[in-house]
Design an enzyme around this catalytic site. Structure first.
Site, PDB file in Angstrom:
ATOM      1  N   ASP A   1      20.526 -12.335 -43.686  1.00 42.64           N
ATOM      2  CA  ASP A   1      19.594 -13.023 -44.583  1.00 42.64           C
ATOM      3  C   ASP A   1      19.509 -14.496 -44.192  1.00 42.64           C
ATOM      4  O   ASP A   1      20.480 -15.243 -44.335  1.00 42.64           O
ATOM      5  CB  ASP A   1      20.049 -12.892 -46.041  1.00 42.64           C
ATOM      6  CG  ASP A   1      19.769 -11.516 -46.617  1.00 42.64           C
ATOM      7  OD1 ASP A   1      19.156 -10.698 -45.905  1.00 42.64           O
ATOM      8  OD2 ASP A   1      20.156 -11.257 -47.769  1.00 42.64           O
TER       9      ASP A   1
ATOM     10  N   THR B   1      20.557   3.379 -41.212  1.00 40.83           N
ATOM     11  CA  THR B   1      20.909   2.235 -40.375  1.00 40.83           C
ATOM     12  C   THR B   1      22.113   2.538 -39.478  1.00 40.83           C
ATOM     13  O   THR B   1      22.611   3.657 -39.456  1.00 40.83           O
ATOM     14  CB  THR B   1      21.228   1.008 -41.247  1.00 40.83           C
ATOM     15  OG1 THR B   1      22.372   1.296 -42.061  1.00 40.83           O
ATOM     16  CG2 THR B   1      20.054   0.667 -42.152  1.00 40.83           C
TER      17      THR B   1
ATOM     18  N   GLU C   1      18.157  -1.102 -50.009  1.00 38.35           N
ATOM     19  CA  GLU C   1      18.806   0.188 -49.763  1.00 38.35           C
ATOM     20  C   GLU C   1      19.148   0.905 -51.062  1.00 38.35           C
ATOM     21  O   GLU C   1      19.432   0.278 -52.083  1.00 38.35           O
ATOM     22  CB  GLU C   1      20.085  -0.029 -48.940  1.00 38.35           C
ATOM     23  CG  GLU C   1      19.804  -0.601 -47.567  1.00 38.35           C
ATOM     24  CD  GLU C   1      21.031  -1.124 -46.850  1.00 38.35           C
ATOM     25  OE1 GLU C   1      21.014  -1.173 -45.608  1.00 38.35           O
ATOM     26  OE2 GLU C   1      22.011  -1.504 -47.529  1.00 38.35           O
TER      27      GLU C   1
ATOM     28  N   GLU D   1      17.198   2.593 -37.955  1.00 43.31           N
ATOM     29  CA  GLU D   1      17.178   1.148 -37.748  1.00 43.31           C
ATOM     30  C   GLU D   1      18.509   0.741 -37.133  1.00 43.31           C
ATOM     31  O   GLU D   1      19.515   1.424 -37.298  1.00 43.31           O
ATOM     32  CB  GLU D   1      17.013   0.390 -39.075  1.00 43.31           C
ATOM     33  CG  GLU D   1      15.708   0.602 -39.791  1.00 43.31           C
ATOM     34  CD  GLU D   1      15.629  -0.201 -41.085  1.00 43.31           C
ATOM     35  OE1 GLU D   1      16.557  -1.024 -41.330  1.00 43.31           O
ATOM     36  OE2 GLU D   1      14.668  -0.017 -41.837  1.00 43.31           O
TER      37      GLU D   1
ATOM     38  N   LEU E   1      22.432  -4.507 -36.924  1.00 37.35           N
ATOM     39  CA  LEU E   1      22.589  -5.892 -36.480  1.00 37.35           C
ATOM     40  C   LEU E   1      21.695  -6.149 -35.276  1.00 37.35           C
ATOM     41  O   LEU E   1      21.346  -5.218 -34.544  1.00 37.35           O
ATOM     42  CB  LEU E   1      24.051  -6.169 -36.092  1.00 37.35           C
ATOM     43  CG  LEU E   1      25.083  -6.111 -37.224  1.00 37.35           C
ATOM     44  CD1 LEU E   1      26.488  -6.248 -36.647  1.00 37.35           C
ATOM     45  CD2 LEU E   1      24.819  -7.199 -38.245  1.00 37.35           C
TER      46      LEU E   1
END
Length: 567
Positions: A194, A438, A278, A476, A479
């Site tokens: 973020d 993810t 999520e 996805e 990181l």
């Protein structure tokens, strides 16, 4: 003057914040992340309780026996270069033949979190336009963008300002890029990567200030404003509307505003269902150093609305004494499983009758929350040519333990003896939604083995659950990664079996590092390989030669776009 790819990165660098990985010492870094430095655990935080404090157990009877069970605007030449032949061949190992009958996996790229400003305009418009053209020239299918609730409906309930998003979507359409639009009902700020802060709408925060129990709460009374507690989903606590009604009204307003783009430019609606978008509880908040990897996290069920539900569930179960609190022996955020009575492998509370009651209730509350929102989303966007997707977190640390503690505190009832992802996949199957997962880029050996991390086994479990439930799986990376090792891992994971491929992969994230010449070369090659899939009779070396050539083709296209933007 013409601009190189490096200069495109520089154009973005002044304002597009790069996502952060972590160094071996746990410090954020904005450089390209190597495979060996992605996750290394800090010194273990072991807060062993002494005496009666360690002996304090959850309100449970003697431990029950261990349960069994199983758990468009490119030249014709450039387009032709990226299109794959359709003949069917047999798939072999790297260096052999690529593919059988698959169609390849389309690659999307996540936009910067602050693509739209607090003033509802497009951030760094010139850099954004040039970057989108570069992505299209690389063969990228489209982009993913967060459509922040805290920006669009910021000032007053029912007043929507779509300004920056309308412009950004038109830019994507102009460049022939598809869009995955994320209905981001969470706060930006406080999680990995973020780079900016976008709080919930002002009027929502006012209501939380009036009633703090609208926020998720841990057993120490700490409130979390990332996302409204699911305990108040159906309570008219937001100026006369329930949270579910607010989410539905927001999605309906989006549909009405951008109906002309749905099914053509906008091809997917990902519905945010919790922190970081999520479907989970905010059990591992990084803000203010509350949680550090690889801590087990903490249950988030102590606001009055969650406790009211727990009380009713316990009374219905015939054990009213279990309804006053969550587990009292589940440790703290940065403990490890064996530091706690609840999560320890031998005679842990998680594997008792009480543990099963609590974890079943806690995980079912999350599933019910997801069901309510996804049911609304599928109704609102029905027959409009868009997919609905839900993102599930890749919580891979302590995966090798019996209790899978970090998954349990996040709301995934997944243990050595129970499959926690199949019920989630079943819920999505009922609504024809896509299961987005993810940590696809991670390898087991890159992770701290003392914490028994196993992202590869986790991805395999999720792939099996979605296959059994008949749900499409998308992926996805967790990181930012620019190295070939990560790309190869994604390529392998994207091919789920001899007959299955992921329906899409979303690459994190568009930032200056992506446009670094060496990273760009690797990225273009990665996109090319993903697009080829199993549908061509080419060896990887041939694909790589074509990709290398295409890297040279893309640079003048980017230069041409940048020159036009500079005048």
């Amino acid at each position: 003057m013409a601009m190189s790819l490096n200069q495109i990165g520089a154009l973005s660098a002044s304002a597009i914040a790069s996502d952060s990985g972590y160094t071996a010492g746990g410090e954020p870094t904005t450089s390209a992340v190597s495979a060996s430095a992605v996750w290394r655990s800090p010194p273990r935080v072991s807060v062993q309780k002494q005496g009666t404090e360690m002996d304090r157990l959850s309100p449970s009877p003697p431990m029950s026996p261990v349960r069994g069970g199983i758990r468009a605007d490119l030249s014709v030449a450039c387009q032709a270069l990226m299109e794959a032949p359709t003949e069917e061949v047999v798939r072999e190992h790297r260096g052999g033949v690529v593919g059988t009958e698959g169609k390849g996996v389309p690659v999307y790229v996540m936009m910067p979190l602050d693509s739209v400003t607090m003033g509802n305009g497009v951030n760094r418009r010139k850099a954004m336009n040039a970057s989108l053209q570069a992505l299209k020239s690389a063969g990228v299918e489209g982009i993913m963008m967060d459509v922040w609730w805290g920006l669009v409906e910021r000032e007053a309930p029912g007043e929507y300002n779509w300004g920056g998003y309308a412009e950004l979507l038109e830019m994507a359409k102009k460049h022939g890029l598809k869009v995955q639009a994320v209905m981001s009902f969470h706060q930006c700020g406080g999680n990995v990567g973020d780079s900016c802060t976008i709080p919930l709408p002002k009027w929502v925060l006012e209501e939380i200030n009036n009633d703090p129990d609208l926020a998720y709460t841990d057993q120490w009374g700490r409130r979390n404003n990332e996302y409204l507690s699911l305990g108040c989903d159906t309570i008219p606590c937001l100026k006369g509307r329930t949270p579910i009604q607010c989410y539905s009204d927001y999605m309906r307003a989006f549909r009405n505003k951008f109906s002309h783009l749905l099914g053509d430019t906008i091809v997917e609606i990902q519905v945010g269902m919790g922190p970081a978008g999520e479907l989970r509880y905010p059990s591992y908040p990084e803000k203010d150093g509350i949680w550090r990897f690889p801590g087990i996290g903490a249950f988030q069920c102590y606001d009055k609305y969650m406790l009211s539900s727990l009380k009713a569930a316990a009374e219905n179960y015939g054990k009213p004494e279990w309804g006053s609190t969550g587990p009292t022996d589940a440790g703290e955020y940065n403990n490890w499983p064996e530091d706690t009575n609840f999560f320890k492998k031998e005679s842990g509370g998680w594997n008792s009758e009480y543990g099963d009651f609590f974890l079943s209730w806690y995980s079912q509350m999350l599933l019910d929350h997801g069901e309510r929102i996804i049911s609304s989303a599928t109704t609102i966007f029905k027959d409009l040519g868009v997919k609905i997707s839900v993102k599930v977190a890749g919580i891979h640390w302590h995966y090798g333990t019996r209790s899978h503690a970090p998954e349990l505190t996040a709301g995934y009832y997944n243990t050595r003896f129970r499959d926690g992802y199949f019920p989630i996949a079943q819920m999505m199957a009922r609504h024809g939604a896509v299961f987005n997962f993810t940590c696809i880029e991670m390898r087991d050996h890159e992770q701290p083995q003392d914490a028994q991390c196993s992202p590869e086994k986790l991805v395999q479990q999720v792939a099996m659950a979605t296959r059994e439930a008949g749900v499409e799986l998308a992926g996805e990376n967790a990181l930012p990664r620019y190295d070939e090792s990560a790309h190869e891992q994604i390529l392998a994971a994207a091919s789920l079996s001899e007959n299955d491929e992921m329906c899409a992969f979303t690459y994190l994230r568009m930032n200056p590092d992506l446009f670094h010449p060496e990273n760009w070369r690797k990225f273009v090659m990665f996109v090319k390989k993903m697009k080829e899939g199993r549908g061509v009779g080419k060896c990887w070396e041939e694909v790589e030669r074509e990709a290398e050539h295409f890297v040279h083709v893309t640079e003048p296209l980017v230069q041409e776009a940048a020159v036009a933007l500079m005048h």
